[in-house]
Design a protein around this motif. Structure first.
Motif, PDB file in Angstrom:
ATOM      1  N   ALA A   1      -1.549   4.477  12.862  1.00 54.30           N
ATOM      2  CA  ALA A   1      -1.782   5.844  12.404  1.00 54.30           C
ATOM      3  C   ALA A   1      -3.109   5.824  11.659  1.00 54.30           C
ATOM      4  O   ALA A   1      -3.347   4.941  10.823  1.00 54.30           O
ATOM      5  CB  ALA A   1      -0.663   6.305  11.477  1.00 54.30           C
ATOM      6  N   PHE A   2      -3.971   6.765  11.952  1.00 51.58           N
ATOM      7  CA  PHE A   2      -5.304   6.808  11.352  1.00 51.58           C
ATOM      8  C   PHE A   2      -5.343   7.864  10.261  1.00 51.58           C
ATOM      9  O   PHE A   2      -4.926   8.997  10.481  1.00 51.58           O
ATOM     10  CB  PHE A   2      -6.352   7.099  12.429  1.00 51.58           C
ATOM     11  CG  PHE A   2      -6.429   6.015  13.457  1.00 51.58           C
ATOM     12  CD1 PHE A   2      -7.285   4.944  13.298  1.00 51.58           C
ATOM     13  CD2 PHE A   2      -5.608   6.040  14.578  1.00 51.58           C
ATOM     14  CE1 PHE A   2      -7.342   3.920  14.240  1.00 51.58           C
ATOM     15  CE2 PHE A   2      -5.654   5.025  15.524  1.00 51.58           C
ATOM     16  CZ  PHE A   2      -6.528   3.969  15.356  1.00 51.58           C
ATOM     17  N   VAL A   3      -5.863   7.468   9.092  1.00 50.80           N
ATOM     18  CA  VAL A   3      -5.961   8.385   7.952  1.00 50.80           C
ATOM     19  C   VAL A   3      -7.331   8.243   7.316  1.00 50.80           C
ATOM     20  O   VAL A   3      -8.024   7.241   7.502  1.00 50.80           O
ATOM     21  CB  VAL A   3      -4.859   8.109   6.893  1.00 50.80           C
ATOM     22  CG1 VAL A   3      -3.469   8.284   7.485  1.00 50.80           C
ATOM     23  CG2 VAL A   3      -5.010   6.733   6.277  1.00 50.80           C
ATOM     24  N   SER A   4      -7.706   9.238   6.531  1.00 48.53           N
ATOM     25  CA  SER A   4      -8.948   9.145   5.769  1.00 48.53           C
ATOM     26  C   SER A   4      -8.731   8.197   4.590  1.00 48.53           C
ATOM     27  O   SER A   4      -7.598   8.024   4.124  1.00 48.53           O
ATOM     28  CB  SER A   4      -9.380  10.526   5.283  1.00 48.53           C
ATOM     29  OG  SER A   4      -8.437  11.022   4.368  1.00 48.53           O
ATOM     30  N   PRO A   5      -9.786   7.566   4.104  1.00 48.27           N
ATOM     31  CA  PRO A   5      -9.632   6.621   2.995  1.00 48.27           C
ATOM     32  C   PRO A   5      -8.987   7.229   1.746  1.00 48.27           C
ATOM     33  O   PRO A   5      -8.298   6.516   1.014  1.00 48.27           O
ATOM     34  CB  PRO A   5     -11.073   6.178   2.704  1.00 48.27           C
ATOM     35  CG  PRO A   5     -11.774   6.336   4.011  1.00 48.27           C
ATOM     36  CD  PRO A   5     -11.152   7.575   4.624  1.00 48.27           C
ATOM     37  N   ASP A   6      -9.157   8.518   1.517  1.00 42.38           N
ATOM     38  CA  ASP A   6      -8.550   9.126   0.321  1.00 42.38           C
ATOM     39  C   ASP A   6      -7.040   9.321   0.459  1.00 42.38           C
ATOM     40  O   ASP A   6      -6.360   9.618  -0.519  1.00 42.38           O
ATOM     41  CB  ASP A   6      -9.243  10.432  -0.055  1.00 42.38           C
ATOM     42  CG  ASP A   6      -9.165  11.501   1.017  1.00 42.38           C
ATOM     43  OD1 ASP A   6      -8.862  11.174   2.179  1.00 42.38           O
ATOM     44  OD2 ASP A   6      -9.421  12.672   0.693  1.00 42.38           O
TER      45      ASP A   6
ATOM     46  N   TYR B   1       0.832  -1.206   0.000  1.00 40.15           N
ATOM     47  CA  TYR B   1       0.000   0.000   0.000  1.00 40.15           C
ATOM     48  C   TYR B   1       0.862   1.250   0.000  1.00 40.15           C
ATOM     49  O   TYR B   1       2.069   1.199   0.252  1.00 40.15           O
ATOM     50  CB  TYR B   1      -0.939   0.001   1.208  1.00 40.15           C
ATOM     51  CG  TYR B   1      -0.231   0.102   2.536  1.00 40.15           C
ATOM     52  CD1 TYR B   1       0.019   1.338   3.126  1.00 40.15           C
ATOM     53  CD2 TYR B   1       0.200  -1.035   3.209  1.00 40.15           C
ATOM     54  CE1 TYR B   1       0.670   1.432   4.338  1.00 40.15           C
ATOM     55  CE2 TYR B   1       0.850  -0.948   4.422  1.00 40.15           C
ATOM     56  CZ  TYR B   1       1.083   0.295   4.983  1.00 40.15           C
ATOM     57  OH  TYR B   1       1.734   0.382   6.187  1.00 40.15           O
ATOM     58  N   GLU B   2       0.204   2.377  -0.266  1.00 39.95           N
ATOM     59  CA  GLU B   2       0.776   3.714  -0.113  1.00 39.95           C
ATOM     60  C   GLU B   2      -0.151   4.496   0.806  1.00 39.95           C
ATOM     61  O   GLU B   2      -1.373   4.321   0.743  1.00 39.95           O
ATOM     62  CB  GLU B   2       0.855   4.445  -1.448  1.00 39.95           C
ATOM     63  CG  GLU B   2       1.786   3.839  -2.448  1.00 39.95           C
ATOM     64  CD  GLU B   2       1.776   4.579  -3.781  1.00 39.95           C
ATOM     65  OE1 GLU B   2       2.700   4.327  -4.555  1.00 39.95           O
ATOM     66  OE2 GLU B   2       0.851   5.374  -4.041  1.00 39.95           O
ATOM     67  N   VAL B   3       0.423   5.341   1.646  1.00 40.63           N
ATOM     68  CA  VAL B   3      -0.382   6.151   2.549  1.00 40.63           C
ATOM     69  C   VAL B   3       0.245   7.530   2.687  1.00 40.63           C
ATOM     70  O   VAL B   3       1.459   7.671   2.755  1.00 40.63           O
ATOM     71  CB  VAL B   3      -0.535   5.464   3.937  1.00 40.63           C
ATOM     72  CG1 VAL B   3       0.810   5.300   4.647  1.00 40.63           C
ATOM     73  CG2 VAL B   3      -1.529   6.210   4.807  1.00 40.63           C
TER      74      VAL B   3
ATOM     75  N   GLN C   1     -16.788   8.992  10.977  1.00 43.77           N
ATOM     76  CA  GLN C   1     -16.171   9.127   9.663  1.00 43.77           C
ATOM     77  C   GLN C   1     -15.411   7.856   9.284  1.00 43.77           C
ATOM     78  O   GLN C   1     -14.789   7.235  10.138  1.00 43.77           O
ATOM     79  CB  GLN C   1     -15.207  10.322   9.650  1.00 43.77           C
ATOM     80  CG  GLN C   1     -15.881  11.662   9.843  1.00 43.77           C
ATOM     81  CD  GLN C   1     -16.844  11.971   8.708  1.00 43.77           C
ATOM     82  OE1 GLN C   1     -16.516  11.837   7.536  1.00 43.77           O
ATOM     83  NE2 GLN C   1     -18.051  12.372   9.078  1.00 43.77           N
ATOM     84  N   PRO C   2     -15.425   7.491   8.005  1.00 46.39           N
ATOM     85  CA  PRO C   2     -14.623   6.348   7.556  1.00 46.39           C
ATOM     86  C   PRO C   2     -13.142   6.617   7.790  1.00 46.39           C
ATOM     87  O   PRO C   2     -12.687   7.769   7.701  1.00 46.39           O
ATOM     88  CB  PRO C   2     -14.912   6.249   6.065  1.00 46.39           C
ATOM     89  CG  PRO C   2     -16.106   7.077   5.817  1.00 46.39           C
ATOM     90  CD  PRO C   2     -16.163   8.100   6.910  1.00 46.39           C
TER      91      PRO C   2
END
Length: 116
Positions: A40-45, A15-17, A88-89
């Motif tokens: 680490a929490f990120v938005s799906p985009d 993956y890439e984040v 939020q997702p």
């Protein structure tokens, strides 16, 4: 934002984040603690799986708000998908599966998930 590369141990899942690794947590719940996850929490985009869609298996528990995804071959959980407390997702990335950072180059906040 910095784009990081990550994968499971065998490389089947990649993956890439986009994240600056702010707000990394280590939780003491029965799942995270036993697996040694640093998240680490990120938005799906901000997240893109680049390999291994068919190589994943999933596990849910407790409130079933997070789908923990792990490689069927090596068993490593590189990330999870779910819903944040605000509804939020989100994607929870296991920082220990990032392949382009130095180990322990981040700081984690300890979270008492065991008491939730």
């Amino acid at each position: 934002m910095t784009t990081h590369q990550g994968s499971c141990q065998c490389g089947s899942v990649a993956y890439e984040v986009e994240t600056e690794l702010d707000g990394v947590i280590e939780c003491n719940c029965s799942h995270c603690y036993r697996k040694g996850l640093a998240l680490a929490f990120v938005s799906p985009d901000a997240f893109r799986q680049t390999a291994g869609e068919g190589a994943l298996s999933e596990h849910t528990f407790n409130t079933h708000k997070i789908t923990h995804l792990f490689c069927k071959t090596c068993g490593v959980q590189a990330f999870a998908r779910g819903v944040a407390p605000n509804g939020q997702p989100m994607v929870a990335v296991n920082v220990r599966t990032l392949t382009d950072i130095e180990p322990w180059s981040w700081t984690a906040q300890h979270v008492d998930g065991r008491s939730f």
